[in-house]
Design an enzyme around this catalytic site. Structure first.
Site, mmCIF file in Angstrom:
data_model
loop_
_atom_site.group_PDB
_atom_site.id
_atom_site.type_symbol
_atom_site.label_atom_id
_atom_site.label_comp_id
_atom_site.label_asym_id
_atom_site.label_seq_id
_atom_site.Cartn_x
_atom_site.Cartn_y
_atom_site.Cartn_z
ATOM 1 N N THR A 123 2.361 -29.399 2.834
ATOM 2 C CA THR A 123 3.021 -30.058 1.708
ATOM 3 C C THR A 123 4.422 -29.500 1.454
ATOM 4 O OG1 THR A 123 2.910 -30.237 -0.702
ATOM 5 C CG2 THR A 123 1.711 -28.409 0.260
ATOM 6 N N ASP A 124 5.285 -30.340 0.871
ATOM 7 C CA ASP A 124 6.629 -29.863 0.492
ATOM 8 C C ASP A 124 6.554 -28.818 -0.617
ATOM 9 O OD1 ASP A 124 5.938 -31.530 -1.627
ATOM 10 O OD2 ASP A 124 7.682 -32.852 -1.466
ATOM 11 N N GLU A 125 5.400 -28.730 -1.296
ATOM 12 C CA GLU A 125 5.295 -27.784 -2.415
ATOM 13 C C GLU A 125 5.382 -26.327 -1.969
ATOM 14 O OE1 GLU A 125 2.575 -28.512 -5.544
ATOM 15 O OE2 GLU A 125 2.761 -30.676 -5.402
ATOM 16 N N TYR A 147 -2.303 -23.938 -6.079
ATOM 17 C CA TYR A 147 -2.432 -24.928 -4.994
ATOM 18 C C TYR A 147 -1.411 -24.642 -3.898
ATOM 19 C CZ TYR A 147 -1.405 -29.192 -2.376
ATOM 20 O OH TYR A 147 -1.137 -30.083 -1.354
ATOM 21 N N LYS A 151 -1.813 -23.137 -0.021
ATOM 22 C CA LYS A 151 -1.382 -23.982 1.114
ATOM 23 C C LYS A 151 -0.362 -23.206 1.952
ATOM 24 C CE LYS A 151 -2.046 -27.856 2.028
ATOM 25 N NZ LYS A 151 -3.048 -28.488 2.931
HETATM 26 P P1 NAD Z 1 -7.734 -35.635 -1.246
HETATM 27 O O1 NAD Z 1 -8.027 -34.705 -2.375
HETATM 28 O O2 NAD Z 1 -7.764 -37.093 -1.487
HETATM 29 O O3 NAD Z 1 -8.733 -35.345 -0.028
HETATM 30 C C1 NAD Z 1 -9.088 -34.061 0.388
HETATM 31 C C2 NAD Z 1 -10.320 -34.196 1.275
HETATM 32 O O4 NAD Z 1 -10.682 -32.886 1.729
HETATM 33 C C3 NAD Z 1 -11.548 -34.764 0.550
HETATM 34 O O5 NAD Z 1 -12.174 -35.729 1.357
HETATM 35 C C4 NAD Z 1 -12.445 -33.557 0.358
HETATM 36 O O6 NAD Z 1 -13.828 -33.881 0.305
HETATM 37 C C5 NAD Z 1 -12.088 -32.733 1.582
HETATM 38 N N1 NAD Z 1 -12.387 -31.305 1.409
HETATM 39 C C6 NAD Z 1 -12.026 -30.508 0.377
HETATM 40 N N2 NAD Z 1 -12.480 -29.240 0.589
HETATM 41 C C7 NAD Z 1 -13.119 -29.267 1.772
HETATM 42 C C8 NAD Z 1 -13.791 -28.275 2.543
HETATM 43 N N3 NAD Z 1 -13.890 -27.024 2.100
HETATM 44 N N4 NAD Z 1 -14.326 -28.637 3.723
HETATM 45 C C9 NAD Z 1 -14.248 -29.914 4.189
HETATM 46 N N5 NAD Z 1 -13.630 -30.890 3.491
HETATM 47 C C10 NAD Z 1 -13.071 -30.572 2.297
HETATM 48 O O7 NAD Z 1 -6.331 -35.153 -0.674
HETATM 49 P P2 NAD Z 1 -5.136 -35.927 0.036
HETATM 50 O O8 NAD Z 1 -4.162 -36.319 -0.983
HETATM 51 O O9 NAD Z 1 -5.695 -36.926 0.958
HETATM 52 O O10 NAD Z 1 -4.496 -34.718 0.870
HETATM 53 C C11 NAD Z 1 -4.878 -34.451 2.212
HETATM 54 C C12 NAD Z 1 -4.016 -33.333 2.763
HETATM 55 O O11 NAD Z 1 -2.639 -33.709 2.683
HETATM 56 C C13 NAD Z 1 -4.133 -32.025 2.012
HETATM 57 O O12 NAD Z 1 -4.116 -30.971 2.942
HETATM 58 C C14 NAD Z 1 -2.906 -31.981 1.134
HETATM 59 O O13 NAD Z 1 -2.513 -30.667 0.856
HETATM 60 C C15 NAD Z 1 -1.905 -32.695 2.018
HETATM 61 N N6 NAD Z 1 -0.814 -33.373 1.304
HETATM 62 C C16 NAD Z 1 -1.080 -34.242 0.287
HETATM 63 C C17 NAD Z 1 -0.024 -34.909 -0.322
HETATM 64 C C18 NAD Z 1 -0.251 -35.879 -1.450
HETATM 65 O O14 NAD Z 1 0.716 -36.288 -2.093
HETATM 66 N N7 NAD Z 1 -1.466 -36.304 -1.745
HETATM 67 C C19 NAD Z 1 1.294 -34.659 0.091
HETATM 68 C C20 NAD Z 1 1.517 -33.757 1.136
HETATM 69 C C21 NAD Z 1 0.457 -33.129 1.745
HETATM 70 O O1 DAU Z 2 4.536 -32.954 -3.140
HETATM 71 C C1 DAU Z 2 3.339 -33.073 -2.440
HETATM 72 C C2 DAU Z 2 2.196 -32.846 -3.393
HETATM 73 O O2 DAU Z 2 2.157 -33.980 -4.249
HETATM 74 C C3 DAU Z 2 0.846 -32.667 -2.707
HETATM 75 O O3 DAU Z 2 0.884 -31.520 -1.923
HETATM 76 C C4 DAU Z 2 -0.278 -32.564 -3.754
HETATM 77 O O4 DAU Z 2 -1.533 -32.486 -3.116
HETATM 78 C C5 DAU Z 2 -0.225 -33.792 -4.616
HETATM 79 O O5 DAU Z 2 -1.193 -33.694 -5.650
HETATM 80 C C6 DAU Z 2 1.159 -33.969 -5.230
HETATM 81 O O6 DAU Z 2 1.423 -32.927 -6.200
HETATM 82 P P1 DAU Z 2 2.141 -33.248 -7.589
HETATM 83 O O7 DAU Z 2 1.773 -32.194 -8.554
HETATM 84 O O8 DAU Z 2 3.570 -33.566 -7.411
HETATM 85 O O9 DAU Z 2 1.381 -34.637 -7.924
HETATM 86 P P2 DAU Z 2 0.759 -35.216 -9.290
HETATM 87 O O10 DAU Z 2 0.392 -36.627 -8.988
HETATM 88 O O11 DAU Z 2 -0.266 -34.330 -9.879
HETATM 89 O O12 DAU Z 2 2.018 -35.221 -10.260
HETATM 90 C C7 DAU Z 2 3.201 -35.893 -9.926
HETATM 91 C C8 DAU Z 2 4.182 -35.661 -11.053
HETATM 92 O O13 DAU Z 2 3.716 -36.352 -12.224
HETATM 93 C C9 DAU Z 2 4.324 -34.207 -11.453
HETATM 94 O O14 DAU Z 2 5.676 -33.966 -11.840
HETATM 95 C C10 DAU Z 2 3.405 -34.073 -12.671
HETATM 96 C C11 DAU Z 2 3.512 -35.442 -13.313
HETATM 97 N N1 DAU Z 2 2.308 -35.911 -14.044
HETATM 98 C C12 DAU Z 2 1.119 -35.890 -13.389
HETATM 99 C C13 DAU Z 2 -0.029 -36.312 -14.015
HETATM 100 C C14 DAU Z 2 -1.350 -36.285 -13.302
HETATM 101 C C15 DAU Z 2 2.413 -36.384 -15.350
HETATM 102 O O15 DAU Z 2 3.511 -36.434 -15.932
HETATM 103 N N2 DAU Z 2 1.271 -36.807 -15.972
HETATM 104 C C16 DAU Z 2 0.056 -36.768 -15.368
HETATM 105 O O16 DAU Z 2 -0.952 -37.142 -16.022
#
Ligand code: NAD
Ligand code: DAU
Length: 335
Positions: A123-125, A147, A151
């Site tokens: 992730t970019d985080e 988180y 990561k």
């Molecule tokens: P998600 O929460 O929708 O899915 C995560 C999946 O991992 C789920 O199916 C969960 O059951 C599984 N999981 C969790 N713990 C586990 C374990 N111990 N063993 C096996 N499976 C397990 O998440 P997502 O948004 O699809 O993210 C997927 C990946 O992409 C993550 O690694 C996340 O850090 C990365 N990522 C997400 C975003 C985003 O914006 N959502 C952005 C950049 C990177």
């Molecule tokens: O940048 C990549 C990341 O993006 C991934 O690695 C994470 O898994 C994914 O959850 C996401 O993280 P963020 O914290 O950026 O996403 P989230 O959707 O939780 O929040 C996006 C923005 O919106 C953040 O600035 C917080 C804000 N927010 C979020 C929620 C849930 C609100 O203002 N209100 C809310 O209720």
């Protein structure tokens, strides 16, 4: 290719699995623990496809990982498995440490033992917040939350396996994803469902935090490019084409969902909230990837998907999610 996709029952993992099965004819075995965020419903249209296999198990469980590798005989492991919600990591960091640190370690050991390639989805985080400009792969790692810190630890472990053991491992770091099948704890699906239900729209702080939005199919394609063309040991950023402040995203959703501005409620800010993320994707673009979905179009399609797929989100909204919501937001969801 034959792939073992860990965490493939989640939002992006299932999107990637669907893409690889349908567009590339890959054989995909998914290993997933099925936490609250992992759902077999996400395979509704691919479960019967030849080449698809699902195994329930945790990445930190050595026996489960070995069994999955034996069943899949993969050329590569792609690891999406993670706890992914920043707010949950602030409330209860435990599972984040186990899954990201121990889980990644177990997978790396298994990859080494079985001689398979490894891709870590990151992730970019890991770079922290940036007020102006963009992060490149050379930027310092300054994670802010449990988180992103865990990561980051996982990324460093992956790199150590390349340097120490020569494991052919790559890392792909994405910006904020959105699209169908995203669990409604995240900003976009939460706001869409609340908007459609006439519920309040909880914006953290002033809502001027900026995120770099990428559609989940674009990120999945970037991961595929890195898997096929990336150089072992390297990191590749994949950011979306558009950046937008949260409050502007919420206003777009209000318009698309036919909701009202008066539903917006500014609530207490997230502790340690990163102000802005922005990624340079030049390196993965040089591999031939480019994002195809503009935020304006992808968001409109996403709102439509949630409108038309109540079968997918109704069981979530009527289950444990209600308890989570009350704890996180101090109020109940509308029925
Ligand atoms: P998600 O929460 O929708 O899915 C995560 C999946 O991992 C789920 O199916 C969960 O059951 C599984 N999981 C969790 N713990 C586990 C374990 N111990 N063993 C096996 N499976 C397990 O998440 P997502 O948004 O699809 O993210 C997927 C990946 O992409 C993550 O690694 C996340 O850090 C990365 N990522 C997400 C975003 C985003 O914006 N959502 C952005 C950049 C990177
Ligand atoms: O940048 C990549 C990341 O993006 C991934 O690695 C994470 O898994 C994914 O959850 C996401 O993280 P963020 O914290 O950026 O996403 P989230 O959707 O939780 O929040 C996006 C923005 O919106 C953040 O600035 C917080 C804000 N927010 C979020 C929620 C849930 C609100 O203002 N209100 C809310 O209720």
């Amino acid at each position: 290719m034959k792939l073992l996709v860990c965490g493939g029952a989640g939002f992006i993992g299932s999107t990637f699995t669907r893409l690889r099965l349908k567009d590339h004819g890959d054989e995909v075995t998914v290993l997933d623990k099925l936490t609250y965020a992992g759902r077999e419903e996400n395979f509704h249209d691919i479960a019967e496809k030849p080449g698809f296999r699902f195994i329930r198990g945790a990445v930190e469980d050595r026996e489960a990982v070995t069994a999955a590798l034996d069943a899949a005989s993969p050329e590569a492991i792609v690891n999406f498995a993670a706890e992914t919600h920043v707010d949950r990591s602030i409330a209860e960091p435990d599972a984040f440490v186990t899954t990201h640190a121990l889980g990644t370690y177990v997978l790396l050991e298994a990859a080494r033992e079985h001689g398979v390639r490894y891709l870590q989805v990151s992730t970019d985080e890991v770079y922290g917040s940036i007020d102006a400009g963009t992060f490149t792969e050379e930027s310092a790692l300054r994670p802010s939350s449990p988180y992103s810190a865990t990561k980051t630890g996982a990324d460093l472990l992956v790199q150590s396996y390349f340097h120490t053991y020569g494991l052919p491992a790559v890392i792909c770091r994405g910006s904020n994803n959105y699209g169908p099948y995203q669990y409604p704890e995240k900003l976009i699906p939460l706001m869409i469902l609340n908007a459609l239900h006439g519920d309040s729209l909880p914006v953290y702080g002033d809502g001027m935090q900026v995120r770099n939005w990428i559609h989940s199919t674009d990120f999945s394609r970037a991961i595929g490019h890195v898997l096929e063309h990336g150089t072992p040991g390297e990191v590749y950023n994949a950011g979306g084409p558009d950046e937008e402040a949260n409050i502007a995203v919420v206003r777009r959703i209000i318009e698309l969902a036919g909701a009202r501005d008066s539903q917006i409620e500014h609530v207490t800010d997230r502790p340690g909230h990163d102000r802005r993320y922005s990624l340079s994707s030049e390196k993965v673009r040089a591999l031939g990837w480019a994002p195809q979905v503009r935020f304006e179009d992808g968001l409109a399609q996403t709102v439509e998907w949630y409108r038309e797929n109540a079968w997918w989100w109704e069981p979530i909204r009527s289950g444990d999610y209600r308890t989570y919501y009350e704890r996180q937001y101090g109020r109940s969801l509308q029925p």
